[in-house]
Design a protein around this motif. Structure first.
Motif, PDB file in Angstrom:
ATOM      1  N   ASN A 505     -34.961 -29.289 -68.193  1.00  0.00           N
ATOM      2  CA  ASN A 505     -34.479 -29.685 -66.880  1.00  0.00           C
ATOM      3  C   ASN A 505     -35.439 -30.612 -66.145  1.00  0.00           C
ATOM      4  OD1 ASN A 505     -32.995 -26.922 -67.243  1.00  0.00           O
ATOM      5  ND2 ASN A 505     -31.921 -28.044 -65.647  1.00  0.00           N
ATOM      6  N   LEU A 509     -34.635 -28.326 -58.974  1.00  0.00           N
ATOM      7  CA  LEU A 509     -33.209 -28.025 -58.955  1.00  0.00           C
ATOM      8  C   LEU A 509     -32.760 -27.873 -57.506  1.00  0.00           C
ATOM      9  CD1 LEU A 509     -33.046 -25.405 -61.839  1.00  0.00           C
ATOM     10  CD2 LEU A 509     -32.492 -27.829 -61.939  1.00  0.00           C
ATOM     11  N   THR A 515     -27.609 -27.674 -62.879  1.00  0.00           N
ATOM     12  CA  THR A 515     -27.366 -27.642 -64.317  1.00  0.00           C
ATOM     13  C   THR A 515     -28.634 -27.261 -65.050  1.00  0.00           C
ATOM     14  OG1 THR A 515     -25.628 -29.324 -64.171  1.00  0.00           O
ATOM     15  CG2 THR A 515     -26.647 -28.977 -66.330  1.00  0.00           C
ATOM     16  N   LEU A 516     -28.545 -26.214 -65.878  1.00  0.00           N
ATOM     17  CA  LEU A 516     -29.648 -25.823 -66.746  1.00  0.00           C
ATOM     18  C   LEU A 516     -29.430 -26.444 -68.121  1.00  0.00           C
ATOM     19  CD1 LEU A 516     -30.064 -22.019 -65.884  1.00  0.00           C
ATOM     20  CD2 LEU A 516     -31.390 -23.964 -65.020  1.00  0.00           C
ATOM     21  N   SER A 517     -30.488 -27.023 -68.680  1.00  0.00           N
ATOM     22  CA  SER A 517     -30.408 -27.659 -69.997  1.00  0.00           C
ATOM     23  C   SER A 517     -31.503 -27.096 -70.889  1.00  0.00           C
ATOM     24  CB  SER A 517     -30.573 -29.174 -69.886  1.00  0.00           C
ATOM     25  OG  SER A 517     -29.555 -29.741 -69.088  1.00  0.00           O
ATOM     26  N   SER A 549     -26.127 -27.523 -72.184  1.00  0.00           N
ATOM     27  CA  SER A 549     -26.252 -27.634 -70.725  1.00  0.00           C
ATOM     28  C   SER A 549     -25.128 -26.860 -70.068  1.00  0.00           C
ATOM     29  CB  SER A 549     -26.181 -29.103 -70.277  1.00  0.00           C
ATOM     30  OG  SER A 549     -27.235 -29.853 -70.842  1.00  0.00           O
TER      31      SER A 549
END
Length: 590
Positions: A505, A509, A515-517, A549
């Motif tokens: 990421n 945030l 959005t978590l990747s 993601s």
């Protein structure tokens, strides 16, 4: 990513026989000295290692270039390293230069070269070097090049002792040295005719004619004063076999390992005069007179020969295809006796068991767009009657290439090492097109390992590889903690213990959702990743090209996040470290 030919880079491939965590490459320049022209690397007792080779500089720290021949250039040396502190403890010059002209010793494995190091339990290092004065002739006169080789011992404190009498003058080159549990010393390499073999030798002196060349093995007692056995490993210029060549790498031993019973296993390259024994694998005799387009040389192939403690040949196997092949590294499994060999091939029909990921048509001549030779790792059973697994790897080289071959070019071996868990590490150099990696590997990271796409035999499963920017790797060793070290101008350590699942990421945030990747080494487009925020599952997302993601609800503050991979690859069930990510912090999201 830029297209076209990428800068030459190196690979370490982990061929795992047992479970292991991910690997991360870290580079170390040893304080007080660097491993210039370091072509050998062995682990010593405790947290120590030894690097050796032939110097390719005039200013190696610890060596006074003002008082040694040729200002130190091309001198054989051994340096002891403290791996915990990354300091050089001492450096010792061994013997005298083999030649004084500027030829870059790492590039050329010439007839008067000597390679290999072996370490005893007390930390003493054994190697072959030339004898003679290494002092600069301060009173004038010409320096006479040394021409006689000896076995030397360097104590754990750095004291150099010449052990053996002069080696047999027929010994042209030494490719490797090994010790057994009793301290006996083994040498292999190439020898011309006239080698003084011992009574009962499998291939006695009469096996090799005049100036012809064949691989040899010599076993000395621990003092190097008594020859326990000496034998060629095949015919040259006799029994209807080719004479061998004055060009390097045609008939020589490159690697040797000794098992607990005192059997020596030798690997190298030879023409058909190194014959397979009945029942052993014989893949190198089908095209014995194939010629290169650019060099008038017979095809020659890799061999693996096992000798008994008294020098009798237990078996001799041949590996190869229609072109040239060589074995450059050998490991013997201490439990099963199985043999892993690493090497190079220019044969499009080199055996792959089962068919490997990398298509052998990479060995194309069209426009020199791909490699002229490839790497391989092959597993043989204990008596060499079966190939239990064989993989081909995209490793660079020009000496064996059918198109534009350069036998005098860079020696580019595949080197192997094993850790305590039985995992096999292989290293070699690559210059494959970046677009090829994009198509066949899907992701490249210099921080986390990237797997090869296919799973082979369970005994040679390619779990992942790590690219790293170092040239000409020739040696690899594993320390007591399972870290793999590669020497090639610096030391690169491949650490264990780092998770193969990691967040990618960009920070920070922003609430109320973000959005978590996550990246999963070696997943390609297989499986899913489950995301957790403050311990609660946020659901799963599919893995596409090793990345997943998912948009998730987020509250302002420092949020705890974790990612767990699930899929039909080696890393099924692995999780990332618990990470804390700032959400709406320091006004970044206003």
């Amino acid at each position: 990513m830029a297209k076209g030919r990428a800068a030459i880079r190196s690979l370490v491939v982990l061929l795992a026989l047992a479970a292991s965590p991910g690997a991360v490459a870290q580079r170390y320049m040893i304080s007080g000295g660097i491993t210039r022209a370091g072509t050998e690397l062995v682990m010593g007792p405790g947290e120590t290692a030894y690097v050796g080779g032939a110097l390719d500089s005039y200013d190696y720290p610890g060596i006074d270039s003002g008082v040694v021949a040729n200002a130190g250039y091309n001198l054989r040396y051994v340096a002891k390293l403290d791996l915990a502190t990354q300091h050089q403890l001492w450096v010792a010059v061994v013997g005298a230069p083999s030649k004084l002209e500027w030829t870059r010793p790492p590039v050329r494995f010439a007839e008067d070269e000597a390679r290999g190091m072996a370490v005893a339990a007390d930390g003493s290092v054994y190697l072959v070097a030339y004898d003679g004065s290494r002092n600069f002739p301060q009173v004038g006169g010409a320096y006479v090049r040394a021409t006689v080789k000896h076995v030397f011992r360097v104590s754990a404190a750095g004291q150099v002792t010449r052990l053996s009498p002069p080696l047999d003058p027929a010994i042209r080159s030494v490719g490797a040295i090994a010790l057994d549990a009793a301290g006996n010393i083994y040498l292999t390499g190439s020898a011309t005719g006239g080698l003084a073999t011992t009574p009962g030798a499998a291939y006695p002196t009469s096996s090799v004619a005049g100036s012809c060349v064949a691989p040899f093995v010599v076993k000395f007692d621990p003092t190097a004063q008594t020859t326990l056995y000496a034998t060629y490993l095949g015919y040259a210029g006799t029994q209807g076999e080719a004479c061998g060549s004055s060009i390097p790498f045609v008939q020589t031993g490159f690697a040797i390992a000794v098992d607990a019973a005192g059997n020596a296993v030798v690997g190298g390259q030879a023409s058909p005069g190194v014959r397979a024994t009945p029942g052993a694998i014989d893949l190198g005799s089908k095209t014995p007179v194939r010629y290169y387009r650019t060099w008038s040389m017979h095809a020659s192939h890799g061999f693996v020969t096992k000798l008994s403690p008294t020098g009798g040949i237990v078996f001799s196997a041949r590996l190869g295809g229609a072109m040239r092949d060589r074995v450059t590294s050998v490991l013997v499994d201490p439990a099963s006796g199985a043999i892993h060999v690493g090497g190079k091939t220019a044969s499009r029909d080199f055996p792959m068991v089962p068919p490997a990921m990398y298509p052998i048509n990479l060995l194309t001549c069209a426009g020199q767009s791909m490699e002229g030779e490839m790497g391989f790792v092959t597993k043989l059973n204990a008596d060499a009657t079966q190939i239990q697994g064989s993989v081909v790897l995209p490793m660079y080289g020009t000496q064996l290439a059918e198109c534009g071959a350069n036998p005098y070019g860079q020696f580019a071996p595949v080197a192997l090492a094993r850790d305590a868990a039985g995992q096999i590490f292989a290293t070699g150099e690559t210059s494959m097109y970046e677009r090829y990696f994009e198509q066949h590997v899907d992701a490249i990271s210099t921080e986390y390992p990237v797997s090869l796409r296919y799973v082979f035999d369970p005994a040679l499963t390619v779990r992942y590889y790590t690219p790293y920017a170092r040239y000409h790797p020739t040696a690899i060793a594993v320390d007591g903690w399972g870290h793999a070290w590669v020497a090639n101008g610096a030391l690169t350590r491949f650490s264990v213990g780092r998770t193969p699942v990691s967040f990618t990421n960009p920070l920070p945030l922003c609430a109320p959702s973000g959005t978590l990747s996550a990246y999963v080494a070696g997943a390609n487009s297989t499986g899913t990743v489950e995301f957790f925020v403050d311990g609660a599952s946020m659901g799963t997302a599919p893995v596409v090209e090793s990345r997943a993601s998912k948009a998730v609800p987020l509250r302002a503050g420092a949020r705890s996040v974790k990612a767990t991979y699930r899929g039909a690859t080696y890393f099924d069930g692995y999780s990332s470290e618990d990470r804390f990510m700032p959400v709406n912090q320091a006004g970044a999201c206003q």
